[in-house]
Structure formats: structure tokens, C-alpha cells
Scaffold this active site. Sequence first.
Site, PDB file in Angstrom:
ATOM      1  N   CYS A 109       0.805  -1.662  -0.151  1.00  0.00           N
ATOM      2  CA  CYS A 109      -0.249   0.080   0.182  1.00  0.00           C
ATOM      3  C   CYS A 109       1.222   1.329   0.392  1.00  0.00           C
ATOM      4  O   CYS A 109       1.401   1.311  -1.456  1.00  0.00           O
ATOM      5  CB  CYS A 109      -0.717  -0.002   1.353  1.00  0.00           C
ATOM      6  SG  CYS A 109      -2.194   1.344   0.946  1.00  0.00           S
ATOM      7  N   HIS A 219      -3.528  -5.090   0.547  1.00  0.00           N
ATOM      8  CA  HIS A 219      -3.034  -4.876   1.503  1.00  0.00           C
ATOM      9  C   HIS A 219      -3.435  -6.311   2.108  1.00  0.00           C
ATOM     10  O   HIS A 219      -4.112  -7.197   2.366  1.00  0.00           O
ATOM     11  CB  HIS A 219      -4.700  -4.584   3.202  1.00  0.00           C
ATOM     12  CG  HIS A 219      -4.032  -2.986   3.377  1.00  0.00           C
ATOM     13  ND1 HIS A 219      -2.996  -2.151   4.471  1.00  0.00           N
ATOM     14  CD2 HIS A 219      -4.249  -1.816   2.513  1.00  0.00           C
ATOM     15  CE1 HIS A 219      -2.505  -1.455   4.278  1.00  0.00           C
ATOM     16  NE2 HIS A 219      -3.400  -0.896   3.169  1.00  0.00           N
ATOM     17  N   GLU A 221      -1.719  -8.661   4.445  1.00  0.00           N
ATOM     18  CA  GLU A 221      -2.139  -9.257   5.359  1.00  0.00           C
ATOM     19  C   GLU A 221      -4.050  -9.186   6.125  1.00  0.00           C
ATOM     20  O   GLU A 221      -4.234  -9.723   7.360  1.00  0.00           O
ATOM     21  CB  GLU A 221      -1.703  -7.885   6.380  1.00  0.00           C
ATOM     22  CG  GLU A 221      -2.442  -6.839   7.090  1.00  0.00           C
ATOM     23  CD  GLU A 221      -1.396  -5.936   5.951  1.00  0.00           C
ATOM     24  OE1 GLU A 221      -1.702  -4.309   5.737  1.00  0.00           O
ATOM     25  OE2 GLU A 221      -1.131  -6.151   4.673  1.00  0.00           O
TER      26      GLU A 221
END
Length: 246
Positions: A109, A219, A221
Site C-alpha cells: 500500500c 493489503h 495481511e
Amino acid sequence: MALPQRFSATASALRHGAVVTARALSEAVLRAGGEPFMMHPGPPDEAAGRLARCDGVLLPGGGDVAPQLYDTGAETHDRVYDVDAEQDAFDLAVARHALANGLPLLAVCRGLQVVNVALGGTLRQDMGGTEGEHRHRVHHVTLAAGSVVAKAMAGGRIHGAVRPQAAAEADKVEVSCYHHQCTDRLGEGLAVTGRAADGTVEALELPRRRAWFAAVQWHPEDTAASDPAQQGLFEALVEAGRGRFS
């Protein structure tokens, strides 16, 4: 694995400002077999020495990059937020050292945007308000065949479970996004290897770079704990760093 922290004005249970790391990011590195080194932002000229102990870099998301760093005559858009000169200077120093010295690098990002700026590129300060931005959105990204990102995501594992298309390459993946800025002019040497349906740049690579590198605008994660494709990016980063000090 170096994971630069983020300045935060407040944090639960702390009486003062804090430096923080997204738990999901550090856990994704741990699942991949790496050890996250929570790197406190400091003087840019000290970044190289501190990175000497690291076998790779995970450059995370965060606030916006100061527009004056990529367009000296730019006025700051009123939707730009959380700009921090110290954070910008440190992140840019980390990115430039990693790129120049062959450290494996995954940029997420804001991290992608920092890399683009570090290489002379520019950003769109705002993608067009709530109608155009990619905040709180899950959408599909089409990846270039043979790209570093496609290969990493195709081979991801979680507790031994392999993504169904692991024998091939990922070509279209579902991603979790939170950004209102995006790449405008590409930095030197960068190539676009992933785009959203609206044309937004979602993945960048350096085809001529020998060391492992990938930058994604989303993202990974957010869903890496349950999606082997997203976890695959962290596994590829950690694997690329193995053996640097052996």
C-alpha cells in the site's frame, strides 16, 4: 525481516504517543518462518547501517506521502492525511537502500507509493473521493502472467494447505484495499504487473532487478491468515531472504 514502524498519536493502554506495527503484518511474517524486526523510524542517514543486520524489508502501509516529495510545485489536496516528514524521510531512505543493495523487498500500500516516489515517480493525491477511491473495498486484480506477484500468490500455503491453482500461476485474485491515492507516473525501471478493473495500478515490479521485489497496492495481511494466495507474498519474501547471512 525489517518492518519499519508507524508513528501513532495514541495507542490503547499507553499514556503517550506510540510507534506501532499492524499485528496482521508481523503474524504473516512469523507464519512464513521469518522474524519481524520492528524498526523504529530514525535519522535517514542511519537507515543503511541498521539494515545491515536484516535479510529483507517489508515496507508497510500508513499515512500519505507528502506531495512536495514528488511534485515540488504541488498544492496539498484537502483529502491528504497523516503526513509525517520524519516518517517519509525514513521510509524513503529504507526503500532506496534496499533497492540499491539487493535486499529482498515487499512493499504494501503506502510502501508501494514510497517505492514509486523513491524511483522518481509520482502519485495521484486523491482518486476522486468516495466514488473513485478503494477504501474498505474488496475487488479483483488481474495479474500479468509470469510476474513475481503471480508466482508468489499461486504457491502460497497455510498450515500445509496449498492454493488450488498452485500448480500454475495466479492470474486473477481477490484483494482487500484501503487507499485513496495511487500511482500516477511510474518510477524508473518499474513495470505494472497488476491492475484493478478500473485501471488502477495494483502491483509493480522491477524486471531488471536480480533480488526479489514486489509491490502491491492492496493489503495482503488483511486475509493472509485464511487465504494462501495472500500469505504466499510473505512466504516468497522470507524465502528470498534465507541464506543471506549463512
